[in-house]
Design a protein around this motif. Structure first.
Motif, PDB file in Angstrom:
ATOM      1  N   VAL A  57      -5.504   7.585  -2.757  1.00  0.00           N
ATOM      2  CA  VAL A  57      -4.847   8.815  -2.299  1.00  0.00           C
ATOM      3  C   VAL A  57      -3.365   8.796  -2.714  1.00  0.00           C
ATOM      4  N   ALA A  58      -2.767   7.621  -2.632  1.00  0.00           N
ATOM      5  CA  ALA A  58      -1.354   7.494  -3.038  1.00  0.00           C
ATOM      6  C   ALA A  58      -1.189   7.883  -4.506  1.00  0.00           C
TER       7      ALA A  58
ATOM      8  N   LEU B 215      -7.501  -0.737   1.879  1.00  0.00           N
ATOM      9  CA  LEU B 215      -6.258  -0.531   1.129  1.00  0.00           C
ATOM     10  C   LEU B 215      -6.536   0.232  -0.153  1.00  0.00           C
ATOM     11  N   GLU B 216      -7.713  -0.017  -0.729  1.00  0.00           N
ATOM     12  CA  GLU B 216      -8.059   0.619  -1.996  1.00  0.00           C
ATOM     13  C   GLU B 216      -8.128   2.145  -1.830  1.00  0.00           C
TER      14      GLU B 216
ATOM     15  N   PHE C 145       8.160   5.247   3.824  1.00  0.00           N
ATOM     16  CA  PHE C 145       7.485   5.864   2.674  1.00  0.00           C
ATOM     17  C   PHE C 145       6.074   5.288   2.594  1.00  0.00           C
ATOM     18  N   VAL C 146       5.505   5.240   1.392  1.00  0.00           N
ATOM     19  CA  VAL C 146       4.084   4.894   1.233  1.00  0.00           C
ATOM     20  C   VAL C 146       3.698   3.562   1.876  1.00  0.00           C
ATOM     21  N   ASP C 147       4.619   2.600   1.892  1.00  0.00           N
ATOM     22  CA  ASP C 147       4.282   1.289   2.464  1.00  0.00           C
ATOM     23  C   ASP C 147       3.991   1.371   3.959  1.00  0.00           C
ATOM     24  N   SER C 148       4.538   2.383   4.627  1.00  0.00           N
ATOM     25  CA  SER C 148       4.205   2.566   6.043  1.00  0.00           C
ATOM     26  C   SER C 148       2.710   2.833   6.191  1.00  0.00           C
TER      27      SER C 148
ATOM     28  N   TYR D 142       0.474   0.393   8.311  1.00  0.00           N
ATOM     29  CA  TYR D 142      -0.067   0.890   9.594  1.00  0.00           C
ATOM     30  C   TYR D 142      -1.555   1.243   9.494  1.00  0.00           C
ATOM     31  N   GLN D 143      -1.906   2.123   8.532  1.00  0.00           N
ATOM     32  CA  GLN D 143      -3.304   2.554   8.467  1.00  0.00           C
ATOM     33  C   GLN D 143      -4.184   1.502   7.788  1.00  0.00           C
TER      34      GLN D 143
END
Ligand SMILES: Nc1ncnc2c1ncn2[C@@H]1O[C@H](COP(=O)(O)OP(=O)(O)OP(=O)(O)O)[C@@H](O)[C@H]1O
Ligand SMILES: [Mg+2]
Length: 209
Positions: A122-123, A116-117, A100-103, A107-108
């Motif tokens: 986007v999240a 990260l911000e 989920f989002v933590d991937s 990764y990115q």
């Protein structure tokens, strides 16, 4: 079966760490106990999300930009939560996600150095407050994970270099440290059955609590 609050669990870890194995085990365990359970893989899980998955994992797409990649993951994810996850949780059912989002953060963000911000912004648009009650990190050393994948043909992301993978693994551990209540960190070198027992122990506590 007892009535229960909806339960949303994601599984995370580097490629070959053992996530899908544990997802499957938990899925069948909960089905066996009479729960209504859904298991979706990311990216994927809906017709549109699977098409986005094909774009993301295509080995010929080497020119994909880091931001395009990140936006596609969230596009797939938004479609999945809108079509499948939110309706299931509203019905009081259990949803298991294989990534989920933590991937994307691992990764990115940590792996590919996107801020990260930006990912979190986007999240916020794509998933808002639809976050798992529990995220299980199968933390497996690179070498062990790679050995587990030896007989498979690698997709575009799996063929990435070691630094990227090492940073991704460290990123997961950092994310888990920031939100210890949401994460369960498992040592992926343990046996499949031992990991399964740890997962079931924690999930049983959640279902009974
Ligand atoms: N704890 C374990 N000990 C030994 N082998 C394992 C363990 N967990 C999984 N495996 C084996 O390792 C391989 C990879 O496991 P799995 O597919 O669950 O990883 P994954 O994290 O889902 O990988 P990917 O991210 O590439 O989908 C499988 O062959 C699986 O049977
Ligand atoms: Mg898998």
């Amino acid at each position: 079966m007892k009535p229960f609050a909806p339960l949303f669990i994601s599984f995370e870890g580097i490629d070959g760490s053992g996530k899908s194995t544990q997802c499957q085990k938990l899925y069948h365990e909960l089905l066996g106990r009479g729960y209504k359970v859904h298991l979706f893989r990311e990216p994927g899980g809906t017709h549109i999300s699977e098409k986005i998955r094909d774009i993301l994992l295509d080995k010929e797409h080497t020119e994909i930009s880091p931001i395009t990649e990140m936006l596609l993951y969230f596009a797939s994810r938004n479609q999945l939560i809108t079509e499948k996850v939110i309706p299931a949780l509203k019905r009081g059912e259990v949803v298991l996600l294989d990534r989920f989002v933590d991937s994307t953060l691992a990764y990115q963000g940590y792996g590919r150095d996107l801020p990260l911000e930006s990912i979190r912004q986007v999240a916020d648009v794509a998933i808002g407050d639809v976050m798992p009650h529990l995220t299980i990190l199968v933390d497996t050393p690179l070498e062990t994970a790679e050995n587990r994948m030896d007989d498979r043909e690698l997709d575009r992301l799996e063929a990435e270099n070691r630094d990227f993978k090492e940073n991704t693994r460290k990123g997961y551990l950092e994310l888990a440290k920031q939100e210890p209540d949401r994460w369960l960190i498992l040592d992926g070198r343990e046996s499949i059955e031992s990991l399964k027992a740890r997962v079931i122990n924690r999930v049983t506590n959640l279902l009974n609590g």
